[in-house]
Design a protein around this motif. Sequence first.
Motif, PDB file in Angstrom:
ATOM      1  N   GLN A 126       0.859  -1.179   0.000  1.00 49.38           N
ATOM      2  CA  GLN A 126       0.000   0.000   0.000  1.00 49.38           C
ATOM      3  C   GLN A 126       0.899   1.234   0.000  1.00 49.38           C
ATOM      4  N   VAL A 127       0.408   2.320  -0.601  1.00 48.81           N
ATOM      5  CA  VAL A 127       1.185   3.555  -0.640  1.00 48.81           C
ATOM      6  C   VAL A 127       0.346   4.675  -0.049  1.00 48.81           C
ATOM      7  N   ARG A 128       0.940   5.389   0.910  1.00 46.31           N
ATOM      8  CA  ARG A 128       0.279   6.555   1.500  1.00 46.31           C
ATOM      9  C   ARG A 128       0.970   7.797   0.953  1.00 46.31           C
ATOM     10  N   PHE A 129       0.181   8.647   0.326  1.00 48.24           N
ATOM     11  CA  PHE A 129       0.702   9.918  -0.162  1.00 48.24           C
ATOM     12  C   PHE A 129       0.474  10.957   0.918  1.00 48.24           C
ATOM     13  N   VAL A 130       1.516  11.688   1.264  1.00 51.35           N
ATOM     14  CA  VAL A 130       1.422  12.742   2.268  1.00 51.35           C
ATOM     15  C   VAL A 130       1.917  14.031   1.626  1.00 51.35           C
ATOM     16  N   MET A 131       1.018  15.011   1.541  1.00 51.43           N
ATOM     17  CA  MET A 131       1.400  16.320   1.031  1.00 51.43           C
ATOM     18  C   MET A 131       1.442  17.265   2.221  1.00 51.43           C
ATOM     19  N   GLN A 132       2.635  17.743   2.545  1.00 55.64           N
ATOM     20  CA  GLN A 132       2.793  18.605   3.712  1.00 55.64           C
ATOM     21  C   GLN A 132       2.748  20.065   3.281  1.00 55.64           C
ATOM     22  N   MET A 133       1.982  20.867   4.036  1.00 56.14           N
ATOM     23  CA  MET A 133       1.833  22.286   3.714  1.00 56.14           C
ATOM     24  C   MET A 133       2.543  23.117   4.769  1.00 56.14           C
ATOM     25  N   ARG A 134       2.986  24.309   4.342  1.00 57.41           N
ATOM     26  CA  ARG A 134       3.609  25.249   5.265  1.00 57.41           C
ATOM     27  C   ARG A 134       2.955  26.609   5.092  1.00 57.41           C
ATOM     28  N   GLY A 135       2.881  27.325   6.156  1.00 57.52           N
ATOM     29  CA  GLY A 135       2.463  28.728   6.143  1.00 57.52           C
ATOM     30  C   GLY A 135       1.216  29.008   5.333  1.00 57.52           C
ATOM     31  N   ARG A 136       1.360  29.859   4.316  1.00 61.58           N
ATOM     32  CA  ARG A 136       0.217  30.304   3.521  1.00 61.58           C
ATOM     33  C   ARG A 136      -0.346  29.208   2.625  1.00 61.58           C
ATOM     34  N   GLU A 137       0.405  28.146   2.400  1.00 64.04           N
ATOM     35  CA  GLU A 137      -0.100  27.038   1.583  1.00 64.04           C
ATOM     36  C   GLU A 137      -1.337  26.424   2.221  1.00 64.04           C
ATOM     37  N   ARG A 138      -1.415  26.531   3.529  1.00 66.28           N
ATOM     38  CA  ARG A 138      -2.539  25.933   4.251  1.00 66.28           C
ATOM     39  C   ARG A 138      -3.851  26.641   3.933  1.00 66.28           C
ATOM     40  N   LYS A 139      -3.787  27.866   3.484  1.00 68.46           N
ATOM     41  CA  LYS A 139      -4.985  28.636   3.164  1.00 68.46           C
ATOM     42  C   LYS A 139      -5.709  28.048   1.954  1.00 68.46           C
ATOM     43  N   TYR A 140      -4.966  27.347   1.069  1.00 72.39           N
ATOM     44  CA  TYR A 140      -5.529  26.810  -0.165  1.00 72.39           C
ATOM     45  C   TYR A 140      -5.650  25.285  -0.110  1.00 72.39           C
ATOM     46  N   LYS A 187      -6.501   0.752  -6.374  1.00 68.18           N
ATOM     47  CA  LYS A 187      -7.729   0.971  -5.619  1.00 68.18           C
ATOM     48  C   LYS A 187      -7.441   2.026  -4.562  1.00 68.18           C
ATOM     49  N   VAL A 188      -8.308   3.028  -4.487  1.00 67.72           N
ATOM     50  CA  VAL A 188      -8.136   4.088  -3.493  1.00 67.72           C
ATOM     51  C   VAL A 188      -8.764   3.608  -2.190  1.00 67.72           C
ATOM     52  N   VAL A 189      -7.935   3.398  -1.188  1.00 65.60           N
ATOM     53  CA  VAL A 189      -8.410   2.954   0.121  1.00 65.60           C
ATOM     54  C   VAL A 189      -8.944   4.143   0.908  1.00 65.60           C
ATOM     55  N   ALA A 190      -8.191   5.243   0.914  1.00 62.15           N
ATOM     56  CA  ALA A 190      -8.599   6.465   1.605  1.00 62.15           C
ATOM     57  C   ALA A 190      -8.422   7.628   0.623  1.00 62.15           C
ATOM     58  N   PRO A 191      -9.497   8.295   0.237  1.00 63.10           N
ATOM     59  CA  PRO A 191      -9.373   9.413  -0.704  1.00 63.10           C
ATOM     60  C   PRO A 191      -8.617  10.581  -0.061  1.00 63.10           C
ATOM     61  N   PRO A 192      -8.132  11.516  -0.885  1.00 63.00           N
ATOM     62  CA  PRO A 192      -7.382  12.649  -0.322  1.00 63.00           C
ATOM     63  C   PRO A 192      -8.236  13.447   0.656  1.00 63.00           C
ATOM     64  N   GLN A 193      -7.679  13.690   1.817  1.00 64.76           N
ATOM     65  CA  GLN A 193      -8.381  14.497   2.817  1.00 64.76           C
ATOM     66  C   GLN A 193      -7.378  15.281   3.636  1.00 64.76           C
ATOM     67  N   SER A 194      -7.808  16.445   4.082  1.00 65.78           N
ATOM     68  CA  SER A 194      -6.944  17.325   4.836  1.00 65.78           C
ATOM     69  C   SER A 194      -6.932  16.920   6.298  1.00 65.78           C
ATOM     70  N   GLN A 195      -5.743  16.869   6.862  1.00 65.79           N
ATOM     71  CA  GLN A 195      -5.578  16.552   8.279  1.00 65.79           C
ATOM     72  C   GLN A 195      -4.587  17.550   8.874  1.00 65.79           C
ATOM     73  N   GLY A 196      -5.082  18.724   9.160  1.00 61.55           N
ATOM     74  CA  GLY A 196      -4.212  19.746   9.732  1.00 61.55           C
ATOM     75  C   GLY A 196      -3.229  20.280   8.720  1.00 61.55           C
ATOM     76  N   TRP A 197      -1.944  20.075   8.976  1.00 62.21           N
ATOM     77  CA  TRP A 197      -0.888  20.595   8.116  1.00 62.21           C
ATOM     78  C   TRP A 197      -0.557  19.672   6.961  1.00 62.21           C
ATOM     79  N   GLN A 198      -1.286  18.585   6.826  1.00 60.48           N
ATOM     80  CA  GLN A 198      -0.980  17.669   5.730  1.00 60.48           C
ATOM     81  C   GLN A 198      -2.244  17.098   5.104  1.00 60.48           C
ATOM     82  N   ILE A 199      -2.113  16.657   3.872  1.00 59.80           N
ATOM     83  CA  ILE A 199      -3.192  16.002   3.159  1.00 59.80           C
ATOM     84  C   ILE A 199      -2.708  14.583   2.889  1.00 59.80           C
ATOM     85  N   THR A 200      -3.536  13.580   3.226  1.00 58.20           N
ATOM     86  CA  THR A 200      -3.120  12.201   3.054  1.00 58.20           C
ATOM     87  C   THR A 200      -4.113  11.441   2.199  1.00 58.20           C
TER      88      THR A 200
END
Length: 182
Positions: A125-139, A163-176
Amino acid sequence: MIARPSSRNQNSRNSDTHRTNREIRYDEVRLIGADGEQLGVLSSQEALLKAQEEDLDLVEVAPNAKPPVCRIMDYGKYKYQQSKKESKKTDNVSLKTVRMRPKTDDHDLQTKLNRAQKFLEKGNQVRFVMQMRGRERKYTDMWVESLGKIMADLGEQMTRDIKVVAPPQSQGWQITSIVEPA
């Protein structure tokens, strides 16, 4: 005092263990040689002597047969081979993580997708983690859509479906998001 089942009780034994050598207590047994040839019906003492002559073990392989079937073999080697087969059967699926930033360049993103593709081809399985900083979190909504597009690109690259097990969702400073091979 707790009553414990006797060691001779067949129900108390593990199904993967076999009686060996002196544990075999039958008058007669059907004997199979080390090379697989049938040696006939012998007394258990004669069968044990034949096994000792070859410096091997006498192992009960079919206790419910009439007469019970025993085989001359190296029991330690047999148990080792069985444990190797069992270890190959276990599924070692693990969760691999691919980290990125919202403004990751296209070439770097392609490198990360190639790595994710290799993980998926191995069955992980692969977990994608997109980490945001500062103003990136606004978008955040824009980055959630961006991660969805990235996963769609990965699906197009793959030779087999994902197969997408967990769709992209925001969790604070990161999207997984989590995907696995279909």
